[in-house]
Scaffold this motif. Structure first.
Motif, mmCIF file in Angstrom:
data_model
loop_
_atom_site.group_PDB
_atom_site.id
_atom_site.type_symbol
_atom_site.label_atom_id
_atom_site.label_comp_id
_atom_site.label_asym_id
_atom_site.label_seq_id
_atom_site.Cartn_x
_atom_site.Cartn_y
_atom_site.Cartn_z
ATOM 1 N N GLN A 113 45.943 47.650 43.241
ATOM 2 C CA GLN A 113 45.453 46.903 44.586
ATOM 3 C C GLN A 113 44.282 47.327 44.791
ATOM 4 O O GLN A 113 43.269 46.910 45.511
ATOM 5 C CB GLN A 113 46.505 47.528 45.700
ATOM 6 C CG GLN A 113 46.276 46.771 46.914
ATOM 7 C CD GLN A 113 46.189 45.366 47.116
ATOM 8 O OE1 GLN A 113 47.296 44.611 46.598
ATOM 9 N NE2 GLN A 113 44.910 44.993 47.372
ATOM 10 N N THR A 114 43.849 48.666 44.389
ATOM 11 C CA THR A 114 42.417 49.477 44.615
ATOM 12 C C THR A 114 41.654 48.428 43.850
ATOM 13 O O THR A 114 40.416 48.216 44.290
ATOM 14 C CB THR A 114 42.435 51.122 44.253
ATOM 15 O OG1 THR A 114 43.362 51.865 44.961
ATOM 16 C CG2 THR A 114 41.111 51.367 44.274
ATOM 17 N N ILE B 54 41.785 45.364 43.193
ATOM 18 C CA ILE B 54 41.513 44.072 43.949
ATOM 19 C C ILE B 54 40.739 44.289 44.917
ATOM 20 O O ILE B 54 39.756 43.345 45.531
ATOM 21 C CB ILE B 54 43.020 43.482 44.121
ATOM 22 C CG1 ILE B 54 43.788 43.296 43.035
ATOM 23 C CG2 ILE B 54 42.892 42.300 45.169
ATOM 24 C CD1 ILE B 54 45.218 42.910 43.531
ATOM 25 N N ASP B 55 40.875 45.380 45.717
ATOM 26 C CA ASP B 55 40.103 45.593 47.022
ATOM 27 C C ASP B 55 38.828 45.823 46.719
ATOM 28 O O ASP B 55 37.746 45.557 47.285
ATOM 29 C CB ASP B 55 40.536 46.980 47.912
ATOM 30 C CG ASP B 55 42.130 46.663 48.260
ATOM 31 O OD1 ASP B 55 42.366 45.473 48.618
ATOM 32 O OD2 ASP B 55 42.813 47.882 48.395
ATOM 33 N N GLU C 285 47.139 39.870 36.538
ATOM 34 C CA GLU C 285 48.527 39.620 37.311
ATOM 35 C C GLU C 285 49.317 40.325 36.526
ATOM 36 O O GLU C 285 49.404 40.437 35.142
ATOM 37 C CB GLU C 285 48.658 38.186 37.166
ATOM 38 C CG GLU C 285 47.630 37.206 37.959
ATOM 39 C CD GLU C 285 47.890 37.290 39.646
ATOM 40 O OE1 GLU C 285 48.481 38.053 40.078
ATOM 41 O OE2 GLU C 285 46.939 36.736 40.261
ATOM 42 N N ASN D 153 51.221 49.147 43.617
ATOM 43 C CA ASN D 153 50.972 49.342 45.013
ATOM 44 C C ASN D 153 49.737 49.684 45.271
ATOM 45 O O ASN D 153 49.178 49.864 46.363
ATOM 46 C CB ASN D 153 51.907 49.533 45.665
ATOM 47 C CG ASN D 153 53.223 48.614 45.858
ATOM 48 O OD1 ASN D 153 53.208 47.600 45.375
ATOM 49 N ND2 ASN D 153 54.501 49.172 46.038
#
Length: 334
Positions: A204-205, A207-208, A217, A200
């Motif tokens: 996610q960082t 991806i951002d 994945e 999370n």
């Protein structure tokens, strides 16, 4: 009807021929990442027809535990560390053949120098974090190893990268190479929290920050029960399924054993039934990894009703398939 029967048309298909990079990840140390990575690679590259994959193992952890383990297993020395290969812009010169199917690039404590190397190679012309130049430089630094890895990927079906528990530019360089992550989780509260955090927050960082350039994945969570079984372990497995969904948790649970504890000192060694059971366990883990990849690449996710059906280890018993595994590479020659 079990999930294999429901998805048999997909699961019986061959995977598209290309290299896939796998990372067993968690932000907590000592949760089984190296054990899982080495076990998966050892089984995937067995000469049995159902395996027989071409694999390369890259040790990215500064402790180099995988290098020690596989070095002892195959009685080999390594000419260069992965960081030395990066410095020379040449991964080929660090590759050592452990078996015809399994190759390795060693790790070493010098990987800590990678951050300084990247800063020197890609100096910031603009340190304003809102500027285009800053992000272009950060991207070049972060994807430096990924670009180098492309030079050897066409030789392999799988590449495993064994990373340490930190989250910095050094680990980022490995993480952005991954096609798939297996979250290894010791059945303890802090490890469960680390699993939530890596998915999370950390992933996610990435991806951002990098959008479509980050392609990794999460295939699922692999539980490691490294201490005597207690009710807390059962609760954490339930919490994991409640948090991520039952389909997110691997069917296998890696339980501690005397043999697993001995392997860091002896290397992988097959002498009796107990060793064969460990290989059977990792045979099922690797088979489940491939099933999950097939489902993910067909559906874009793991179906909610998916459940792997063990083939090599039925409860605590070896099956006829496990007894046929060719483990001769791991039988110590006198």
């Amino acid at each position: 009807m079990n999930s294999y029967s429901r998805y048999s048309d997909i699961l019986n298909k061959f995977l598209e021929k290309r290299c896939r990079v796998l990372i067993n990840a968690n932000q907590k140390g000592g949760v089984g990442k190296t054990t899982s990575s080495t076990g998966e690679s050892a089984v995937a590259t067995l000469p049995n027809p159902e395996f027989d994959r071409k694999g390369c193992f890259i040790d990215w952890d500064k402790q180099a535990n995988a290098t020690s383990l596989l070095g002892k297993t195959f009685d080999v020395d390594f000419p260069k560390t992965v960081f030395q290969c990066i410095q020379d812009n040449d991964l080929e010169s660090g590759i050592v053949e452990l078996t015809p199917n399994l190759h390795m690039i060693a790790g070493g404590s010098d990987i800590v120098e990678l951050e300084e190397f990247l800063e020197f190679t890609y100096p910031h012309t603009n340190k304003d974090k809102t500027s285009k130049e800053y992000w272009e430089t950060k991207t070049l630094r972060t994807f430096h190893f990924s670009k180098l890895l492309e030079t050897i990927k066409d030789r392999y079906d799988y590449i495993w990268i064994d990373v340490g528990p930190s989250t910095d530019i050094k680990v980022d360089n490995a993480m952005v190479c991954a096609d798939y992550f297996i979250i290894t989780q010791e059945t303890k509260t802090y490890s469960f929290e680390g699993s939530i955090d890596i998915i999370n927050v950390y992933l996610q960082t990435l991806i951002d920050d990098f959008g479509d350039k980050f392609k990794g994945e999460v295939l699922g969570l692999l539980p490691f029960l490294l201490q005597p079984k207690r009710s807390l372990h059962e609760k954490i497995i339930r919490d994991t399924k409640d948090t991520f969904g039952p389909n997110f948790t691997f069917n296998a649970i890696v339980t501690n054993s005397t043999r697993l504890e001995e392997y860091p000192d002896t290397g992988f060694l097959v002498t009796d039934y107990h060793d064969r059971k460990i290989f059977a366990l990792f045979a099922d883990i690797f088979c489940e990894i491939e099933e999950r990849i097939k489902l993910f690449e067909h559906f874009g996710d793991i179906p909610e009703d998916y459940l792997y059906t063990p083939k090599y280890l039925n409860g605590n018993k070896l099956t006829e398939y496990s007894r046929k595994l060719d483990l001769s590479s791991f039988e110590r020659k006198e």
